[in-house]
Design a protein around this motif. Structure first.
Motif, PDB file in Angstrom:
ATOM      1  N   UNK A 163       0.827  -1.205   0.000  1.00  0.00           N
ATOM      2  CA  UNK A 163       0.000   0.000   0.000  1.00  0.00           C
ATOM      3  C   UNK A 163       0.860   1.253   0.000  1.00  0.00           C
ATOM      4  N   UNK A 164       0.402   2.261  -0.693  1.00  0.00           N
ATOM      5  CA  UNK A 164       1.114   3.535  -0.740  1.00  0.00           C
ATOM      6  C   UNK A 164       0.990   4.295   0.573  1.00  0.00           C
ATOM      7  N   UNK A 165       0.153   3.796   1.498  1.00  0.00           N
ATOM      8  CA  UNK A 165       0.002   4.418   2.811  1.00  0.00           C
ATOM      9  C   UNK A 165       1.126   4.010   3.761  1.00  0.00           C
ATOM     10  N   UNK A 166       2.020   3.160   3.295  1.00  0.00           N
ATOM     11  CA  UNK A 166       3.178   2.740   4.079  1.00  0.00           C
ATOM     12  C   UNK A 166       4.356   2.548   3.139  1.00  0.00           C
ATOM     13  N   UNK A 167       5.559   2.847   3.622  1.00  0.00           N
ATOM     14  CA  UNK A 167       6.762   2.641   2.819  1.00  0.00           C
ATOM     15  C   UNK A 167       7.279   1.202   2.915  1.00  0.00           C
ATOM     16  N   UNK A 168       6.596   0.398   3.711  1.00  0.00           N
ATOM     17  CA  UNK A 168       7.022  -0.985   3.916  1.00  0.00           C
ATOM     18  C   UNK A 168       6.961  -1.780   2.606  1.00  0.00           C
ATOM     19  N   UNK A 213      -0.929  -8.166 -10.402  1.00  0.00           N
ATOM     20  CA  UNK A 213       0.343  -7.463 -10.237  1.00  0.00           C
ATOM     21  C   UNK A 213       1.539  -8.416 -10.172  1.00  0.00           C
ATOM     22  N   UNK A 214       1.395  -9.561  -9.534  1.00  0.00           N
ATOM     23  CA  UNK A 214       2.528 -10.492  -9.401  1.00  0.00           C
ATOM     24  C   UNK A 214       3.145 -10.880 -10.751  1.00  0.00           C
ATOM     25  N   UNK A 256      10.771   4.800 -12.691  1.00  0.00           N
ATOM     26  CA  UNK A 256      12.128   4.283 -12.910  1.00  0.00           C
ATOM     27  C   UNK A 256      12.139   2.775 -13.121  1.00  0.00           C
ATOM     28  N   UNK A 257      11.140   2.315 -13.877  1.00  0.00           N
ATOM     29  CA  UNK A 257      11.074   0.901 -14.213  1.00  0.00           C
ATOM     30  C   UNK A 257      10.461   0.022 -13.141  1.00  0.00           C
ATOM     31  N   UNK A 258      10.023   0.624 -12.024  1.00  0.00           N
ATOM     32  CA  UNK A 258       9.473  -0.147 -10.901  1.00  0.00           C
ATOM     33  C   UNK A 258       7.980   0.161 -10.769  1.00  0.00           C
ATOM     34  N   UNK A 259       7.171  -0.888 -10.704  1.00  0.00           N
ATOM     35  CA  UNK A 259       5.730  -0.705 -10.569  1.00  0.00           C
ATOM     36  C   UNK A 259       5.374  -0.245  -9.162  1.00  0.00           C
ATOM     37  N   UNK A 260       4.284   0.510  -9.071  1.00  0.00           N
ATOM     38  CA  UNK A 260       3.867   1.109  -7.813  1.00  0.00           C
ATOM     39  C   UNK A 260       3.227   0.135  -6.845  1.00  0.00           C
ATOM     40  N   UNK A 262       0.405  -1.884  -4.585  1.00  0.00           N
ATOM     41  CA  UNK A 262      -0.745  -2.681  -4.996  1.00  0.00           C
ATOM     42  C   UNK A 262      -2.034  -1.874  -5.013  1.00  0.00           C
ATOM     43  N   UNK A 263      -2.228  -1.007  -4.032  1.00  0.00           N
ATOM     44  CA  UNK A 263      -3.469  -0.222  -3.994  1.00  0.00           C
ATOM     45  C   UNK A 263      -3.516   0.837  -5.096  1.00  0.00           C
ATOM     46  N   UNK A 264      -2.386   1.077  -5.777  1.00  0.00           N
ATOM     47  CA  UNK A 264      -2.348   2.023  -6.894  1.00  0.00           C
ATOM     48  C   UNK A 264      -2.770   1.382  -8.210  1.00  0.00           C
ATOM     49  N   UNK A 265      -3.006   0.078  -8.200  1.00  0.00           N
ATOM     50  CA  UNK A 265      -3.520  -0.619  -9.382  1.00  0.00           C
ATOM     51  C   UNK A 265      -5.011  -0.308  -9.497  1.00  0.00           C
ATOM     52  N   UNK A 266      -5.369   0.456 -10.517  1.00  0.00           N
ATOM     53  CA  UNK A 266      -6.743   0.970 -10.646  1.00  0.00           C
ATOM     54  C   UNK A 266      -7.338   0.598 -11.997  1.00  0.00           C
ATOM     55  N   UNK A 267      -8.665   0.522 -12.053  1.00  0.00           N
ATOM     56  CA  UNK A 267      -9.342   0.327 -13.334  1.00  0.00           C
ATOM     57  C   UNK A 267      -9.463   1.668 -14.047  1.00  0.00           C
ATOM     58  N   UNK A 268      -9.291   1.639 -15.369  1.00  0.00           N
ATOM     59  CA  UNK A 268      -9.350   2.860 -16.177  1.00  0.00           C
ATOM     60  C   UNK A 268     -10.512   2.843 -17.165  1.00  0.00           C
TER      61      UNK A 268
END
Length: 278
Positions: A163-168, A213-214, A256-260, A262-268
């Motif tokens: 999650x983008x709500x944590x840097x973990x 995402x995996x 920079x070539x790295x995917x964000x 999991x919670x940033x995966x959104x439907x468009x």
């Protein structure tokens, strides 16, 4: 089952737990003999145990670290809603109209699909490709060279941010990843890589976002930096005399070539088609 793990996270003030061996956790909490896959291999919200659902926690299966035979897991809190970690079919598809799709492909090229009493998820993706339905939904430029989806299954190691709500960041160690379909298509004059996660059922359900995402993370280091990657969630529902195709084109930041996270995966973009005769 996960009451103790939830208490530990709540007490720490974090929203992501520390990875640990599932079997060691079961032994420490005296839960008896428990099958690993039953509790930590999550495909939909319904797979979560009651305490996870009631507390708003997702569980991730993380594979086995080098030198260990035990599968690890970690919990992560849903901050905004279950949509942080799941595609919820009713929410993303129900507001879009279902259209009839009439294939431009010849009856000959589709005849083999009509002979099968049931279609596997791989066959359904191939049918969507062969009929032109998927290229129509995704806006792919059509030419005489039809793309043939690649599929695969292997073990991979990669890091991901729940999650983008944590840097973990969690590490998926030598865990199995299945790729339903992977193909290249040209859109708006640019070559794009489409990654498909397909699920079949009798009705709307939900899908754990990491299932889409995996595969992208497993291939991340091999994908050219200039190539746009388009994740696609395909939910098919068998009806009387036809198959309903619910297609969600998605996006996720790639820095920079790295995917964000999991919670940033959104439907468009949502497309819904019915293909009759199957």
């Amino acid at each position: 089952m996960f009451d103790q793990a939830i208490k530990e996270i709540e007490g720490s003030g974090d929203i992501i737990g520390t990875p640990r061996s599932f079997q060691d956790y079961v032994a420490e909490t005296k839960l008896g003999n428990k099958r690993t896959a039953q509790y930590i291999s999550i495909n939909s919200i319904s797979d979560l145990t009651s305490e996870l659902k009631n507390s708003g926690y997702m569980v991730f299966r993380l594979g086995s670290p080098k030198g260990s035979r035990n599968t690890e897991f970690a919990l992560a809190k849903a901050v905004e809603s279950w949509a942080d970690y799941f595609f919820i079919d009713e929410d993303i598809f129900s507001n879009s109209e279902l259209e009839v799709f009439l294939p431009s492909a010849s009856i000959r090229s589709l005849f083999a699909f009509q002979l099968l009493p049931t279609l596997t998820e791989t066959s359904i993706v191939n049918l969507a490709m062969a009929s032109g339905l998927l290229t129509e939904a995704l806006g792919i430029e059509q030419d005489n060279n039809q793309s043939i989806p690649a599929t695969g299954q292997s073990v991979f190691t990669f890091d991901f941010q729940p999650t983008s709500h944590s840097n973990e960041v969690l590490t998926h160690n030598q865990g199995q990843v299945e790729i339903d379909a992977l193909f290249v298509g040209k859109r708006k004059g640019k070559e794009c890589l489409f990654v498909i996660e397909a699920k079949s059922g009798k009705e709307f359900d939900s899908l754990a976002k990491h299932k889409l995402l995996y595969p992208m993370l497993a291939l991340q280091n091999n994908i050219p930096a200039y190539m746009e990657v388009i994740p696609v969630y395909l939910r098919t529902i068998r009806k009387e005399g036809y198959i309903e195709f619910n297609i969600a084109e998605c996006s996720i930041p790639r820095r920079n070539g790295v995917f964000g996270a999991l919670n940033e995966l959104k439907t468009e973009k949502i497309s819904r088609f019915s293909l009759h005769g199957y």
